[in-house]
Write a protein that holds these residues in place. Structure first.
Motif, mmCIF file in Angstrom:
data_model
loop_
_atom_site.group_PDB
_atom_site.id
_atom_site.type_symbol
_atom_site.label_atom_id
_atom_site.label_comp_id
_atom_site.label_asym_id
_atom_site.label_seq_id
_atom_site.Cartn_x
_atom_site.Cartn_y
_atom_site.Cartn_z
ATOM 1 N N LEU A 132 -34.621 -18.566 -37.947
ATOM 2 C CA LEU A 132 -35.901 -17.981 -37.538
ATOM 3 C C LEU A 132 -35.758 -16.861 -36.511
ATOM 4 O O LEU A 132 -36.469 -15.851 -36.579
ATOM 5 N N VAL A 133 -34.861 -17.023 -35.552
ATOM 6 C CA VAL A 133 -34.744 -16.032 -34.469
ATOM 7 C C VAL A 133 -34.416 -14.634 -34.990
ATOM 8 O O VAL A 133 -35.086 -13.655 -34.624
ATOM 9 N N PRO A 134 -33.405 -14.459 -35.871
ATOM 10 C CA PRO A 134 -33.105 -13.098 -36.361
ATOM 11 C C PRO A 134 -34.227 -12.497 -37.205
ATOM 12 O O PRO A 134 -34.326 -11.274 -37.314
ATOM 13 N N ILE A 135 -35.065 -13.332 -37.800
ATOM 14 C CA ILE A 135 -36.182 -12.833 -38.605
ATOM 15 C C ILE A 135 -37.351 -12.409 -37.717
ATOM 16 O O ILE A 135 -37.950 -11.345 -37.904
ATOM 17 N N CYS A 136 -37.676 -13.230 -36.713
ATOM 18 C CA CYS A 136 -38.886 -13.018 -35.904
ATOM 19 C C CYS A 136 -38.719 -11.975 -34.801
ATOM 20 O O CYS A 136 -39.598 -11.133 -34.593
#
Length: 323
Positions: free
Chosen positions: A151-155
């Motif tokens: 989730l972190v690299p996407i958001c």
């Protein structure tokens, strides 16, 4: 006049509040007494170095009690994961749809960090203390970290355009943290449990060892959190808003987790899984990729989640005494 045994019993019953109060008072003492400046500078690197070691040992001791054959996903893991993704999606939707900026963006980022952060490694310690399944919590902790890695690299690039972060760069950095914090202590615990039986028996014979070690680490984390809040370069109003909304979010996440868990007779486990967050990890991520002020969110959250943990442990103790 309280006796020594009364004091010891009080510390045992209220380990987490005592740890938080001690960490807070220790920081305020060193910060307000000029004569202690030298000692504060001397001990600061020591505490920074010892905290990761504490977390490593806490998980190692906890994993020594795990039945490795029972580590497998179960139904409530899926539902807690889905709600975690839902909370992240709603927060991201608010940030992007309303194009938040300045203080409102910092506030939203602070809340996002308290949602997107993985389940705390200490959640397994609390769950065991509450009589829940150590194996199911250990399994979910791994699943939660995998979710955060994705989730972190996407958001984050959608929020902070200045954060030049690639998917694989963030994946590698977060995976390294997961490897150090989770995988290595689990591997060592597996070796000790299956091949070093005398050492294993000695470790598991010490009652609540990981819990009291966690209390010591919480004292250090609380002191650091108070320091960050005191030195935050922002208004008191924003700090209060972050703290109050963090409290509301903490209660909601614990409540939703417990609501999910009651369908599977795993109320304690699911509540801990969704409510208790790896705030040290969240603070690091916020400093690295978002507005550093957003780290105040997980800094406050650690206080709220441990107050809830203290209440739950106190309730469990009272139930055991009555039963």
């Amino acid at each position: 006049m309280p006796t020594v045994m009364d004091v010891i019993r009080f510390v045992k019953d209220w380990t987490l509040p005592v740890s938080m109060a001690t960490g807070t008072l220790a920081y305020l003492l060193f910060a307000s007494v000029p004569a202690l400046d030298g000692a504060a500078r001397f001990f600061a690197p020591f505490f920074e170095a010892i905290l990761p070691l504490f977390m490593f040992l806490i998980l190692f001791v906890t994993f020594c009690k795990v039945d490795f054959r029972a580590l497998r996903p179960v139904a409530w893991h899926l539902w807690v994961t889905l709600f975690n993704i839902l909370f992240v999606s709603v927060t991201m939707g608010v940030i992007l749809c309303f194009r938040l900026t300045d203080d409102t963006l910092v506030l939203a980022e602070a809340l996002l960090m308290c949602i997107i952060s993985p389940c705390a490694t200490a959640a397994a310690v609390v769950t065991q203390k509450l009589g829940g399944s150590l194996e199911q919590m250990t399994t979910y902790t791994f699943l939660s970290n995998i979710l955060t890695v994705l989730l972190v690299p996407i958001c984050f690039p959608m929020i902070e355009k200045s954060a030049h972060i690639t998917f694989w760069q963030a994946f590698a950095e977060i995976f390294r943290e997961v490897l150090l914090v989770l995988v290595i202590p689990m591997g060592m615990a597996y070796v000790v449990k299956h091949h070093m039986h005398r050492l294993h028996r000695w470790i598991i014979s010490i009652r609540d060892l990981s819990y009291y070690m966690w209390g010591c680490s919480l004292m250090i984390v609380t002191g650091t959190t108070v320091k960050n809040i005191v030195h935050a370069e922002t208004s008191v109003a924003l700090l209060m808003a972050i703290a109050l909304l963090g409290l509301m979010l903490c209660v909601v996440q614990f409540a939703v987790g417990r609501f999910i868990g009651h369908f599977f007779d795993r109320t304690q486990e699911a509540g801990q899984a969704l409510g208790q967050k790896n705030t040290a990890f969240a603070i690091w991520i916020a400093y690295t990729y978002l507005n550093p002020l957003s780290s105040v969110g997980p800094g406050c959250y650690i206080l709220w989640q441990n107050i809830i943990n203290s209440i739950e442990i106190w309730q469990k103790k009272k139930m055991d005494e009555k039963g």
